[in-house]
Write an enzyme that holds these catalytic residues in place. Structure first.
Site, PDB file in Angstrom:
ATOM      1  CG  ASP A  27      -8.010   4.440   5.605  1.00  0.00           C
ATOM      2  OD1 ASP A  27      -9.239   4.253   5.504  1.00  0.00           O
ATOM      3  OD2 ASP A  27      -7.495   5.550   5.772  1.00  0.00           O
ATOM      4  CD  GLU A  30      -2.280   1.412   2.822  1.00  0.00           C
ATOM      5  OE1 GLU A  30      -2.783   2.502   3.130  1.00  0.00           O
ATOM      6  OE2 GLU A  30      -2.234   0.430   3.585  1.00  0.00           O
TER       7      GLU A  30
END
Length: 708
Positions: A564, A487
């Site tokens: 997230d 990510e």
């Protein structure tokens, strides 16, 4: 003539010149396991394993016995209770296990069922026309593998009680498996039952001598099985109670009750929008088989018996491409299929081919459709009911009765053939949609096969070069290579220094990728992040996915340890599950477990680490409490990682990437299915279920956990 015998004779040489190899192996070396000893010695033969799956199998065995009473029309309510002391209890309002004495053994029905393998009311065909517990070993196996098992039977106006320790009958002087135990045979009348009340209650504690320490019961799997059974036995109520208080969770109860049968089950299982109504195919077939039957003297005699098999199927075609087939025999799931599934698949393919030709949907030059074409977008529930089915093994995953293939095939050919040839207006429109979908699937498959040689490690929607942002590894050994999907570009820099470039590759993605739950294939492949992942893995996607062509042995999702990050993992998991499912099925998809906190010990003793990492808030509190108890001081405040980019390369390697020290979570199909279900709820087109979920969860929100 005389002979001399040596005091210590030498081994007799063999023809090959060596000593007689059989001299040290005699009948005294042979062991005979009596009664339930064989179960305790080889539990895997009876319950598959001694981990959590074995624990769940024990529950299925007792539940199936109660469900058999429901199938026979004598039971309407079943309760499954997971108690706080680790025991499990199953209660039903059936007829109750017989309490009278069986004449051949001199044992009561309860003791006979609980202590003798292959004993029960399902062999002669007189007690149950169709049942799930067929081998007569279920209850006795659970008993053998329990440190304590209690049975209560309400029958004839009395409450009968009997207890066992590891299969041996007796009396416990107290609660729990550790209470003093006195061996004793026979039932005890514990009190009076209410007039007209019958039923059985079985409570047991799994034996820690048999099961692994980390073996735990799966509550969601139990609820799923209860829901499935309630679908298969319309009108039956099954309640699952959880009183364990795991991780501080309050006691809960969930009840399942359906009246629509497998038609309602089929709608529940369907993963896509409907293309057709639920089609119900039902019929009955007869066959003969020769089986050993107990005569009046208790001898097994080979006898030819006539059987009646009831077939019930529910089919529904949808707009999607995934196929869902669930099969059952007397409500026992057969996840690996068997003769009933092979008969269904063969017949539905043959019947649709015939109709496609008759309706001229397929041109004369086009080949017949295959099973895969017919099953595309199809949700099917296949059930058969008949006495004494032949399963392959005690775990009952595969049906072996040969006659099931012929009878199911005949029912499908007749019932489905009539529907496909129907002249009713509504039926004609639905049939046309089904035929068009099947023909389209066949043409797509043929076109894909023609291009397969040109797209061996890529499909037609991919480019021939790998993305520039990929940090590839040097090794081509798929057994070692790993692809980390990382990510963010900030974490990529740290991960690039932390990795072993010989076999670890990195692919960064920007934020949250497209939600492919509702997106079309073309939209997905227009998305740069999705296309890059498919391209880098190099095995194609969808029906053209070739697992052997995958460039990496492991695909590891590495995201921040926050909300997230969890969201991104779910999005990636949904992409892999929807487009590259064989990768998930093969157990080659993992989630990295980066730490959430770092504790710095101020004055570590010799051999004590200076830094401790924890992965959850609960683990942090537990670790700090342990350090405080031991008088170990640490630096305040404890560092809380906001993301992977906050770690230096050494910390990231030590905690997340180094195979010798990291923790990986393997993603299973059940994980992917759960993620897909959550996405359907939270990001699907249906607004009402999402609103209900938010309203129901608002009261349970712990505001202190909000990271604001």
């Amino acid at each position: 003539m005389s002979a001399t015998v040596a005091a210590n004779p030498e081994p007799v040489p063999t023809a090959s010149g060596g000593a007689d190899r059989t001299s040290g192996y005699t009948a005294r070396h042979l062991s005979v396991l009596e009664g339930l000893e064989a179960v305790r010695k080889r539990p895997g033969m009876y319950i598959g394993s001694t981990d959590g799956r074995g624990l769940m199998h024990c529950i299925w065995e007792i539940i199936d016995n109660a469900v058999d009473e429901a199938l026979a029309g004598f039971c309407s309510h079943i309760d499954v209770v997971l108690r706080a002391d680790g025991s499990v209890e199953v209660r039903d309002d059936g007829r109750g296990i017989p309490v009278d004495v069986e004449p051949r053994t001199g044992l009561t029905g309860v003791e006979l069922v609980m202590t003798k393998l292959h004993a029960g009311g399902k062999f002669g065909g007189g007690s149950y026309a169709a049942s799930g517990g067929l081998h007569g070993v279920g209850a006795s196996v659970v008993n053998a593998l329990s440190s304590r098992l209690d049975v209560e039977v309400d029958r004839a106006g009395k409450v009968h009680l009997m207890s066992f320790r590891r299969g041996d009958p007796g009396v416990f002087a107290g609660e729990g498996p550790g209470a003093p135990f006195t061996p004793q045979s026979g039932l005890v009348v514990a009190g009076k039952a209410k007039r007209g009340v019958t039923g059985t209650r079985v409570r047991w504690w799994a034996d820690p001598q048999v099961f692994l320490k980390d073996a735990v019961l799966d509550l969601e799997q139990l609820r799923s099985r209860a829901r499935q059974t309630a679908f298969l036995v319309p009108g039956l109520r099954i309640a699952v109670h959880d009183e364990r208080g795991v991780d501080g969770a309050p006691a809960s109860v969930e009840e399942f009750h359906y009246v629509g049968g497998i038609a309602e089950f089929c709608e529940f299982l369907a993963p896509d929008a409907p293309l057709s109504d639920v089609v119900r195919l039902q019929g009955v077939g007869h066959f003969k088989e020769t089986v050993p039957v107990l005569d009046d003297q208790g001898h097994l005699v080979s006898t030819e018996v006539s059987r009646e098999m009831a077939v019930d199927l529910a089919l529904r075609w949808g707009t999607g491409y995934d196929s869902v087939t669930r099969s059952f025999v007397n409500i026992v799931a057969t996840p690996k299929g068997g003769t009933h599934v092979s008969g269904f698949e063969r017949s539905i393919t043959k019947t649709l081919n015939k109709r496609l030709r008759d309706a001229r949907v397929l041109r004369a030059a086009e080949p017949d459709v295959t099973k895969e074409d017919v099953l595309e977008g199809l949700t099917a529930v296949v059930t058969v009911k008949f006495p004494e089915p032949q399963f392959e093994g005690q775990t009952k995953e595969v049906l072996g009765t040969n006659a099931a293939s012929r009878i199911v095939a005949h029912v499908v050919e007749k019932q489905l053939g009539d529907l496909l040839a129907s002249t009713k207006r509504n039926d004609k429109a639905m049939v046309a949609a089904i035929l068009d979908k099947v023909a389209s699937a066949a043409r797509t498959r043929i076109a894909a096969r023609q291009h397969k040689e040109n797209q061996r490690r890529k499909n037609a929607l991919e480019t021939s070069s790998l993305p520039a942002k990929l940090k590839d590894c040097r090794s081509e050994d798929v057994t070692r290579t790993e692809l980390f999907i990382v990510e963010g570009d900030s974490a990529l820099g740290t991960a690039n220094y932390a990795r072993d470039s010989a076999y670890q590759a990195l692919l960064p993605i920007r934020g949250k990728i497209l939600n492919v739950q509702k997106a079309s294939v073309s939209d997905m492949l227009k998305n740069n992040e999705c296309a890059s992942i498919i391209q880098v893995i190099g095995a194609g996607s969808g029906r053209t996915f070739d697992l052997e062509a995958a460039r990496y042995g492991k695909v590891i999702l590495m995201a921040d340890a926050d909300v997230d990050g969890a969201h991104i993992r779910c999005l990636l998991l949904t992409l892999l599950y929807r487009t590259m499912r064989p990768l998930v099925d093969a157990g080659r998809v993992f989630a990295a477990m980066p730490p959430l906190h770092r504790i710095e010990v101020t004055a570590p003793k010799k051999g004590q680490p200076k830094y401790l990492y924890t992965y959850t808030d609960v683990e942090l509190r537990r670790t700090l409490h342990d350090l405080e108890r031991r008088g170990v001081k640490w630096k305040d405040p404890v560092q809380r990682y906001k993301g992977l980019g906050e770690m230096d390369a050494h910390q990231l390697a030590e905690t997340t990437m180094d195979p010798a020290r990291r923790t990986l979570r393997r993603v299973s199909v059940s994980d992917a299915e759960a993620a897909e279900s959550v996405f359907e709820l939270l990001m699907g087109n249906e607004v009402a279920p999402r609103r209900d979920f938010i309203v129901d969860g608002a009261a349970k929100l712990d505001r202190e956990r909000l990271d604001v």
